[in-house]
Design an enzyme around this catalytic site. Sequence first.
Site, PDB file in Angstrom:
ATOM      1  N   GLY A  14       0.823  -1.206   0.000  1.00  0.00           N
ATOM      2  CA  GLY A  14       0.000   0.000   0.000  1.00  0.00           C
ATOM      3  C   GLY A  14       0.850   1.247   0.000  1.00  0.00           C
ATOM      4  O   GLY A  14       0.570   2.220   0.705  1.00  0.00           O
ATOM      5  N   SER A  16       1.386   3.913  -1.582  1.00  0.00           N
ATOM      6  CA  SER A  16       0.958   5.288  -1.851  1.00  0.00           C
ATOM      7  C   SER A  16       0.121   5.873  -0.731  1.00  0.00           C
ATOM      8  O   SER A  16      -0.291   7.030  -0.798  1.00  0.00           O
ATOM      9  CB  SER A  16       0.153   5.343  -3.157  1.00  0.00           C
ATOM     10  OG  SER A  16      -1.020   4.549  -3.051  1.00  0.00           O
ATOM     11  N   GLY A  17      -0.137   5.088   0.319  1.00  0.00           N
ATOM     12  CA  GLY A  17      -0.994   5.541   1.407  1.00  0.00           C
ATOM     13  C   GLY A  17      -0.359   6.598   2.292  1.00  0.00           C
ATOM     14  O   GLY A  17       0.837   6.902   2.199  1.00  0.00           O
ATOM     15  N   LEU A  68      -4.900  -6.281  -2.661  1.00  0.00           N
ATOM     16  CA  LEU A  68      -5.182  -7.022  -1.436  1.00  0.00           C
ATOM     17  C   LEU A  68      -6.010  -8.278  -1.683  1.00  0.00           C
ATOM     18  O   LEU A  68      -5.830  -9.286  -1.005  1.00  0.00           O
ATOM     19  CB  LEU A  68      -5.932  -6.119  -0.444  1.00  0.00           C
ATOM     20  CG  LEU A  68      -5.109  -5.039   0.267  1.00  0.00           C
ATOM     21  CD1 LEU A  68      -6.034  -4.132   1.068  1.00  0.00           C
ATOM     22  CD2 LEU A  68      -4.058  -5.658   1.176  1.00  0.00           C
ATOM     23  N   SER A  89      -4.577  -1.301   4.089  1.00  0.00           N
ATOM     24  CA  SER A  89      -5.864  -1.663   4.683  1.00  0.00           C
ATOM     25  C   SER A  89      -6.758  -0.440   4.600  1.00  0.00           C
ATOM     26  O   SER A  89      -6.278   0.694   4.740  1.00  0.00           O
ATOM     27  CB  SER A  89      -5.702  -2.085   6.143  1.00  0.00           C
ATOM     28  OG  SER A  89      -6.936  -2.528   6.676  1.00  0.00           O
ATOM     29  N   TYR A 164     -15.193  -0.887  11.497  1.00  0.00           N
ATOM     30  CA  TYR A 164     -13.768  -0.659  11.226  1.00  0.00           C
ATOM     31  C   TYR A 164     -12.893  -1.249  12.325  1.00  0.00           C
ATOM     32  O   TYR A 164     -11.953  -2.012  12.043  1.00  0.00           O
ATOM     33  CB  TYR A 164     -13.460   0.827  11.025  1.00  0.00           C
ATOM     34  CG  TYR A 164     -11.970   1.091  10.933  1.00  0.00           C
ATOM     35  CD1 TYR A 164     -11.244   0.672   9.820  1.00  0.00           C
ATOM     36  CD2 TYR A 164     -11.283   1.703  11.979  1.00  0.00           C
ATOM     37  CE1 TYR A 164      -9.878   0.878   9.741  1.00  0.00           C
ATOM     38  CE2 TYR A 164      -9.921   1.910  11.915  1.00  0.00           C
ATOM     39  CZ  TYR A 164      -9.214   1.494  10.790  1.00  0.00           C
ATOM     40  OH  TYR A 164      -7.857   1.679  10.726  1.00  0.00           O
ATOM     41  N   LYS A 168     -10.057  -4.420  11.885  1.00  0.00           N
ATOM     42  CA  LYS A 168      -8.660  -4.389  12.316  1.00  0.00           C
ATOM     43  C   LYS A 168      -8.379  -5.497  13.336  1.00  0.00           C
ATOM     44  O   LYS A 168      -7.294  -6.087  13.335  1.00  0.00           O
ATOM     45  CB  LYS A 168      -8.316  -3.025  12.918  1.00  0.00           C
ATOM     46  CG  LYS A 168      -8.417  -1.859  11.952  1.00  0.00           C
ATOM     47  CD  LYS A 168      -7.472  -1.993  10.773  1.00  0.00           C
ATOM     48  CE  LYS A 168      -6.025  -1.781  11.154  1.00  0.00           C
ATOM     49  NZ  LYS A 168      -5.123  -1.737   9.981  1.00  0.00           N
ATOM     50  N   VAL A 195      -3.995   9.027  13.315  1.00  0.00           N
ATOM     51  CA  VAL A 195      -2.746   9.498  12.719  1.00  0.00           C
ATOM     52  C   VAL A 195      -3.001  10.828  12.023  1.00  0.00           C
ATOM     53  O   VAL A 195      -3.824  10.926  11.110  1.00  0.00           O
ATOM     54  CB  VAL A 195      -2.191   8.470  11.717  1.00  0.00           C
ATOM     55  CG1 VAL A 195      -0.861   8.963  11.153  1.00  0.00           C
ATOM     56  CG2 VAL A 195      -2.012   7.115  12.376  1.00  0.00           C
ATOM     57  N   SER A 208      -8.425   9.729   8.836  1.00  0.00           N
ATOM     58  CA  SER A 208      -7.618  10.818   9.390  1.00  0.00           C
ATOM     59  C   SER A 208      -7.928  12.122   8.665  1.00  0.00           C
ATOM     60  O   SER A 208      -8.122  13.174   9.285  1.00  0.00           O
ATOM     61  CB  SER A 208      -6.131  10.484   9.258  1.00  0.00           C
ATOM     62  OG  SER A 208      -5.808   9.326   9.983  1.00  0.00           O
TER      63      SER A 208
END
Length: 349
Positions: A14, A16-17, A68, A89, A164, A168, A195, A208
């Site tokens: 991932g 580019s997250g 994914l 994720s 959510y 996780k 974050v 975020s």
Amino acid sequence: MTQIDPAAPVLVTGGSGYVASWIVRQLLEDGRTVRATVRNPQKPKGLEHLHALSDAHPGRLTLHQADLLDQGSFTPAMEGVELVIHTASPFLLGKVKDPQAQLVDPALDGTRNVLASVNATDSVKRVVLTSSVVALHGDNCDVKGRPVTEADWNTTSTLDHQPYPYSKTVAEKDAWAIAEAQERWDLVTIHPGLVLGPALTTSSVSGSMDTMKHFTDYSLTLGVPKLYLGVVDVRDVARAHITAGFTPEAKGRYLTNADTVSMLAIGRILAASFGNKLTFPRMIAPKAAVKLSAPLAGLTREYVEKNVGHPLAYDSSRTTAELGIEFRPVAETITEHYQQMIDDGLAKA
């Protein structure tokens, strides 16, 4: 103890997250070679920041296609890798139409697919997985005001309530089961609070970003819920992942949270730096009013009842002691995040 060869490439999923981009950048600045997986390396927009990092560090960053939900797609990029940092994720808040398809399947099946590739790649020695504080507890009322630690597990979230956090939690539990079923590689998990901090791209979509947008759209002008959030700087989260990867003695779970602040406190921090804008909250909204309007904000009344007004605290001392992470002050993180929004045209100066 797990020794990672500093000359071996590091795989970041991932890539580019929001968090992953900072991990990639810091790894490159540390002199590492990085492979970053993205869904489409040829995408015309959204990867400019990674291309810029590649140009700034010639020959040390490559992009690899992986999805994914595409079994085996991570295996080619993993060849010769000793450290895998799995960040990919979904992080969505508010109105989620299909939590199973939008949250649980990508988190759970994605983790399974990445770890299946790890099991198929003899070179891999360690996996650092991005989990969350929401895998430690579901609702603020669950902890009854005591500090949350790495020993805690979320036992109250479900597909229907807090999907959510549920996604996780089940993904991390599955990861630990897979790791414990073999002996070649070990697993370390990182558990950030909310974050925040400057982003390297405007293309990242996450909870975020959505949280901070509420301080620009007048939705909090008439009052803000008495809601407490754990907050941590994105740059510190990135450093925690890297340090956990390269510290031989690192093991288990690491809670990464700088401090706990209320939504009103965030508004006051912003007002101190940017003036008393109408978009910044000045008062606490009554819980009854918040509960009444919750569906309009994509929240449930059960969420409001179990989270608004309940104190919250986290204990990140293990991360500081074992990984040496000294967290940035929350006020600095929030101010720099909002300034980045101004610079990117997402908020008015």
